[in-house]
Scaffold this motif. Structure first.
Motif, mmCIF file in Angstrom:
data_model
loop_
_atom_site.group_PDB
_atom_site.id
_atom_site.type_symbol
_atom_site.label_atom_id
_atom_site.label_comp_id
_atom_site.label_asym_id
_atom_site.label_seq_id
_atom_site.Cartn_x
_atom_site.Cartn_y
_atom_site.Cartn_z
ATOM 1 N N GLN A 1 -0.681 -1.874 20.448
ATOM 2 C CA GLN A 1 0.319 -2.048 19.424
ATOM 3 C C GLN A 1 -0.307 -2.201 18.046
ATOM 4 O OE1 GLN A 1 2.592 -5.408 20.658
ATOM 5 N NE2 GLN A 1 3.953 -4.212 21.914
ATOM 6 N N SER A 2 -1.415 -2.900 17.968
ATOM 7 C CA SER A 2 -2.019 -3.133 16.662
ATOM 8 C C SER A 2 -2.410 -1.827 15.989
ATOM 9 C CB SER A 2 -3.243 -4.033 16.794
ATOM 10 O OG SER A 2 -2.855 -5.321 17.178
ATOM 11 N N GLY A 3 -2.956 -0.903 16.758
ATOM 12 C CA GLY A 3 -3.347 0.381 16.184
ATOM 13 C C GLY A 3 -2.172 1.102 15.552
ATOM 14 N N LYS A 4 -1.037 1.107 16.233
ATOM 15 C CA LYS A 4 0.158 1.761 15.696
ATOM 16 C C LYS A 4 0.690 1.021 14.470
ATOM 17 C CE LYS A 4 1.658 3.813 20.030
ATOM 18 N NZ LYS A 4 2.711 3.836 21.062
ATOM 19 N N MET A 5 0.668 -0.313 14.513
ATOM 20 C CA MET A 5 1.143 -1.088 13.365
ATOM 21 C C MET A 5 0.243 -0.861 12.161
ATOM 22 S SD MET A 5 2.585 -4.684 14.936
ATOM 23 C CE MET A 5 1.005 -5.233 15.508
ATOM 24 N N LEU A 6 -1.059 -0.806 12.393
ATOM 25 C CA LEU A 6 -1.989 -0.585 11.281
ATOM 26 C C LEU A 6 -1.820 0.807 10.690
ATOM 27 C CD1 LEU A 6 -5.197 -2.366 12.561
ATOM 28 C CD2 LEU A 6 -3.814 -2.988 10.581
ATOM 29 N N GLU A 7 -1.604 1.805 11.526
ATOM 30 C CA GLU A 7 -1.400 3.156 10.999
ATOM 31 C C GLU A 7 -0.120 3.217 10.175
ATOM 32 O OE1 GLU A 7 -2.142 6.457 9.478
ATOM 33 O OE2 GLU A 7 -3.640 5.488 10.733
ATOM 34 N N ARG A 8 0.896 2.510 10.604
ATOM 35 C CA ARG A 8 2.143 2.461 9.837
ATOM 36 C C ARG A 8 1.900 1.776 8.484
ATOM 37 N NH1 ARG A 8 7.722 -0.275 11.952
ATOM 38 N NH2 ARG A 8 8.999 0.364 10.204
ATOM 39 N N ALA A 9 1.140 0.682 8.488
ATOM 40 C CA ALA A 9 0.812 -0.011 7.235
ATOM 41 C C ALA A 9 -0.019 0.888 6.330
ATOM 42 C CB ALA A 9 0.074 -1.310 7.528
ATOM 43 N N ARG A 10 -0.978 1.611 6.914
ATOM 44 C CA ARG A 10 -1.810 2.528 6.105
ATOM 45 C C ARG A 10 -0.959 3.631 5.478
ATOM 46 N NH1 ARG A 10 -5.685 2.099 10.877
ATOM 47 N NH2 ARG A 10 -7.194 0.579 10.142
ATOM 48 N N SER A 11 -0.013 4.162 6.248
ATOM 49 C CA SER A 11 0.869 5.206 5.735
ATOM 50 C C SER A 11 1.710 4.676 4.570
ATOM 51 C CB SER A 11 1.776 5.704 6.867
ATOM 52 O OG SER A 11 2.687 6.647 6.371
ATOM 53 N N ARG A 12 2.257 3.483 4.731
ATOM 54 C CA ARG A 12 3.024 2.879 3.632
ATOM 55 C C ARG A 12 2.143 2.643 2.424
ATOM 56 N NH1 ARG A 12 6.807 -1.680 6.538
ATOM 57 N NH2 ARG A 12 8.199 -0.215 7.553
ATOM 58 N N TRP A 13 0.924 2.221 2.665
ATOM 59 C CA TRP A 13 -0.032 1.979 1.573
ATOM 60 C C TRP A 13 -0.250 3.272 0.782
ATOM 61 C CZ3 TRP A 13 -2.947 -1.963 -0.503
ATOM 62 C CH2 TRP A 13 -4.033 -1.588 -1.289
ATOM 63 N N ARG A 14 -0.536 4.347 1.491
ATOM 64 C CA ARG A 14 -0.799 5.624 0.811
ATOM 65 C C ARG A 14 0.422 6.114 0.042
ATOM 66 N NH1 ARG A 14 -4.201 6.222 5.443
ATOM 67 N NH2 ARG A 14 -2.501 6.935 6.750
ATOM 68 N N ASP A 15 1.619 5.891 0.607
ATOM 69 C CA ASP A 15 2.849 6.346 -0.044
ATOM 70 C C ASP A 15 3.197 5.539 -1.287
ATOM 71 O OD1 ASP A 15 3.109 8.225 1.946
ATOM 72 O OD2 ASP A 15 4.661 7.121 3.052
ATOM 73 N N ARG A 16 2.780 4.275 -1.334
ATOM 74 C CA ARG A 16 3.254 3.381 -2.394
ATOM 75 C C ARG A 16 2.173 2.878 -3.335
ATOM 76 N NH1 ARG A 16 7.148 -0.126 1.588
ATOM 77 N NH2 ARG A 16 8.450 1.634 2.192
ATOM 78 N N ILE A 17 0.945 3.323 -3.185
ATOM 79 C CA ILE A 17 -0.130 2.780 -4.021
ATOM 80 C C ILE A 17 0.059 3.180 -5.482
ATOM 81 C CG2 ILE A 17 -1.713 4.695 -3.627
ATOM 82 C CD1 ILE A 17 -3.976 2.508 -3.591
ATOM 83 N N ASP A 18 -0.219 2.271 -6.339
ATOM 84 C CA ASP A 18 -0.150 2.500 -7.778
ATOM 85 C C ASP A 18 -1.257 3.492 -8.156
ATOM 86 O OD1 ASP A 18 -0.339 2.412 -10.548
ATOM 87 O OD2 ASP A 18 -0.118 0.243 -10.644
ATOM 88 N N PRO A 19 -0.936 4.587 -8.807
ATOM 89 C CA PRO A 19 -1.958 5.575 -9.181
ATOM 90 C C PRO A 19 -3.126 4.978 -9.974
ATOM 91 C CG PRO A 19 0.223 6.466 -9.582
ATOM 92 C CD PRO A 19 0.405 5.020 -9.206
ATOM 93 N N ALA A 20 -2.861 3.900 -10.720
ATOM 94 C CA ALA A 20 -3.923 3.269 -11.517
ATOM 95 C C ALA A 20 -4.984 2.621 -10.636
ATOM 96 C CB ALA A 20 -3.328 2.230 -12.467
ATOM 97 N N THR A 21 -4.645 2.263 -9.415
ATOM 98 C CA THR A 21 -5.615 1.621 -8.525
ATOM 99 C C THR A 21 -6.019 2.519 -7.353
ATOM 100 O OG1 THR A 21 -3.852 0.582 -7.254
ATOM 101 C CG2 THR A 21 -4.803 -0.705 -9.053
ATOM 102 N N ALA A 22 -5.463 3.720 -7.283
ATOM 103 C CA ALA A 22 -5.720 4.606 -6.145
ATOM 104 C C ALA A 22 -7.199 4.928 -5.969
ATOM 105 C CB ALA A 22 -4.916 5.899 -6.291
ATOM 106 N N GLU A 23 -7.922 5.117 -7.071
ATOM 107 C CA GLU A 23 -9.346 5.452 -6.953
ATOM 108 C C GLU A 23 -10.151 4.268 -6.423
ATOM 109 O OE1 GLU A 23 -12.943 6.608 -9.903
ATOM 110 O OE2 GLU A 23 -11.074 7.730 -10.177
ATOM 111 N N ARG A 24 -9.817 3.071 -6.900
ATOM 112 C CA ARG A 24 -10.538 1.867 -6.465
ATOM 113 C C ARG A 24 -10.310 1.587 -4.980
ATOM 114 N NH1 ARG A 24 -9.585 -4.298 -8.484
ATOM 115 N NH2 ARG A 24 -11.219 -5.222 -7.234
ATOM 116 N N TYR A 25 -9.105 1.864 -4.522
ATOM 117 C CA TYR A 25 -8.746 1.627 -3.124
ATOM 118 C C TYR A 25 -8.429 2.956 -2.449
ATOM 119 C CZ TYR A 25 -8.303 -3.220 -4.582
ATOM 120 O OH TYR A 25 -8.545 -4.473 -5.069
ATOM 121 N N ALA A 26 -9.437 3.785 -2.313
ATOM 122 C CA ALA A 26 -9.240 5.096 -1.697
ATOM 123 C C ALA A 26 -8.759 4.960 -0.256
ATOM 124 C CB ALA A 26 -10.531 5.904 -1.748
#
Length: 146
Positions: A1-26
Protein backbone atom coordinates in the motif's frame (compact mmCIF):
# COMPACT_ATOMS: atom_id res chain seq x y z
CA UNK A 1 0.00 0.00 0.00
CA UNK A 2 2.76 2.44 0.81
CA UNK A 3 4.22 2.21 -2.68
CA UNK A 4 0.87 3.10 -4.25
CA UNK A 5 0.26 5.93 -1.76
CA UNK A 6 3.72 7.36 -2.40
CA UNK A 7 3.25 7.24 -6.17
CA UNK A 8 -0.05 9.07 -5.77
CA UNK A 9 1.67 11.71 -3.61
CA UNK A 10 4.49 12.03 -6.16
CA UNK A 11 1.97 12.49 -8.97
CA UNK A 12 0.17 15.22 -7.02
CA UNK A 13 3.52 16.83 -6.27
CA UNK A 14 4.48 16.96 -9.95
CA UNK A 15 1.05 18.31 -10.92
CA UNK A 16 1.00 21.07 -8.30
CA UNK A 17 4.61 22.17 -7.78
CA UNK A 18 5.28 25.87 -7.99
CA UNK A 19 7.36 26.52 -11.14
CA UNK A 20 9.66 28.77 -9.08
CA UNK A 21 10.77 25.79 -6.99
CA UNK A 22 10.51 23.04 -9.64
CA UNK A 23 14.24 23.10 -10.43
CA UNK A 24 15.27 22.90 -6.77
CA UNK A 25 12.92 19.98 -6.18
CA UNK A 26 13.21 18.04 -9.41
CA UNK A 27 12.14 14.90 -7.55
CA UNK A 28 9.36 14.83 -4.93
CA UNK A 29 10.83 14.60 -1.43
CA UNK A 30 8.98 11.38 -0.54
CA UNK A 31 10.84 8.15 0.19
CA UNK A 32 9.69 4.73 1.30
CA UNK A 33 11.63 3.09 4.12
CA UNK A 34 11.51 -0.07 6.18
CA UNK A 35 10.78 1.46 9.56
CA UNK A 36 11.88 -1.66 11.43
CA UNK A 37 15.38 -1.41 9.94
CA UNK A 38 15.56 2.35 9.66
CA UNK A 39 18.96 3.95 9.25
CA UNK A 40 19.87 7.43 8.11
CA UNK A 41 20.37 7.10 4.36
CA UNK A 42 23.15 9.16 2.81
CA UNK A 43 22.95 11.75 1.40
CA UNK A 44 19.22 11.94 2.19
CA UNK A 45 18.31 12.86 5.76
CA UNK A 46 14.66 13.84 5.99
CA UNK A 47 13.50 16.76 8.09
CA UNK A 48 10.41 14.78 9.04
CA UNK A 49 9.42 11.13 8.92
CA UNK A 50 5.69 10.47 8.60
CA UNK A 51 3.71 7.34 9.36
CA UNK A 52 0.07 7.11 8.39
CA UNK A 53 -2.38 4.67 9.98
CA UNK A 54 0.24 2.11 10.95
CA UNK A 55 1.45 2.79 14.49
CA UNK A 56 -1.42 0.79 15.98
CA UNK A 57 -0.22 -2.24 13.97
CA UNK A 58 2.98 -2.60 16.02
CA UNK A 59 3.21 -4.45 19.34
CA UNK A 60 3.44 -2.05 22.31
CA UNK A 61 7.01 -3.10 23.09
CA UNK A 62 8.09 -2.25 19.56
CA UNK A 63 6.45 1.19 19.37
CA UNK A 64 9.04 2.95 21.54
CA UNK A 65 11.94 1.34 19.65
CA UNK A 66 10.36 2.32 16.34
CA UNK A 67 9.77 5.92 17.45
CA UNK A 68 13.34 6.16 18.75
CA UNK A 69 14.70 5.02 15.36
CA UNK A 70 12.52 7.45 13.44
CA UNK A 71 13.51 10.38 15.66
CA UNK A 72 17.20 9.49 15.27
CA UNK A 73 16.85 9.28 11.48
CA UNK A 74 15.06 12.62 11.11
CA UNK A 75 16.49 16.07 11.64
CA UNK A 76 13.29 17.70 12.98
CA UNK A 77 10.87 15.01 14.11
CA UNK A 78 8.21 12.43 13.43
CA UNK A 79 4.61 12.94 12.34
CA UNK A 80 2.12 10.19 13.14
CA UNK A 81 -1.39 10.13 11.70
CA UNK A 82 -3.54 7.35 13.14
CA UNK A 83 -6.89 6.54 14.67
CA UNK A 84 -8.02 8.64 17.61
CA UNK A 85 -7.15 7.09 20.94
CA UNK A 86 -10.74 6.24 21.62
CA UNK A 87 -11.96 2.74 22.16
CA UNK A 88 -15.25 1.76 20.59
CA UNK A 89 -16.64 -1.70 19.86
CA UNK A 90 -16.81 -1.25 16.07
CA UNK A 91 -13.16 -0.15 15.73
CA UNK A 92 -12.04 -2.83 18.18
CA UNK A 93 -13.80 -5.51 16.11
CA UNK A 94 -12.32 -4.31 12.82
CA UNK A 95 -8.84 -4.08 14.30
CA UNK A 96 -9.22 -7.51 15.91
CA UNK A 97 -9.96 -8.97 12.46
CA UNK A 98 -6.93 -7.16 11.05
CA UNK A 99 -4.72 -8.44 13.85
CA UNK A 100 -3.63 -5.04 15.15
CA UNK A 101 -2.65 -3.89 18.64
CA UNK A 102 -5.45 -1.31 18.75
CA UNK A 103 -6.53 -2.10 22.33
CA UNK A 104 -3.01 -1.33 23.59
CA UNK A 105 -2.62 1.64 21.22
CA UNK A 106 -5.63 3.46 22.72
CA UNK A 107 -4.03 3.17 26.18
CA UNK A 108 -0.61 4.49 25.12
CA UNK A 109 0.56 7.61 26.95
CA UNK A 110 2.23 9.43 24.07
CA UNK A 111 3.14 12.37 26.30
CA UNK A 112 5.21 10.06 28.48
CA UNK A 113 6.70 8.38 25.40
CA UNK A 114 7.75 11.78 24.03
CA UNK A 115 9.38 12.68 27.36
CA UNK A 116 11.34 9.41 27.43
CA UNK A 117 12.53 10.06 23.87
CA UNK A 118 13.47 13.70 24.55
CA UNK A 119 10.87 15.08 22.14
CA UNK A 120 8.09 17.62 22.43
CA UNK A 121 4.62 16.29 21.66
CA UNK A 122 1.78 18.11 19.99
CA UNK A 123 -1.43 16.10 19.57
CA UNK A 124 -4.29 17.32 17.40
CA UNK A 125 -7.58 15.52 16.74
CA UNK A 126 -8.61 15.87 13.12
CA UNK A 127 -11.78 14.37 11.60
CA UNK A 128 -11.74 11.11 13.56
CA UNK A 129 -7.97 10.87 13.38
CA UNK A 130 -5.18 11.80 15.72
CA UNK A 131 -2.16 13.73 14.50
CA UNK A 132 0.88 13.32 16.75
CA UNK A 133 3.89 15.54 16.17
CA UNK A 134 7.04 14.42 17.98
CA UNK A 135 9.39 17.37 17.53
CA UNK A 136 13.05 17.19 18.40
CA UNK A 137 14.36 20.05 20.55
CA UNK A 138 15.74 22.91 18.47
CA UNK A 139 19.48 22.59 18.01
CA UNK A 140 21.01 25.67 16.28
CA UNK A 141 24.27 23.83 15.50
CA UNK A 142 22.42 21.00 13.79
CA UNK A 143 20.22 23.48 11.88
CA UNK A 144 23.31 25.24 10.45
CA UNK A 145 24.73 21.91 9.26
CA UNK A 146 21.61 20.97 7.21
Amino acid sequence: QSGKMLERARSRWRDRIDPATAERYAQPPFRQANLLELTVPDPFRPDWIAMSFALHLFPPGQVENLMEKMLAASSKGVLIIDHEQRWNPFMALIEWFEGSWYDQYVRTDFGELARRLGAELRSTPLAGCQVLEFQKPFNPVQQNMS
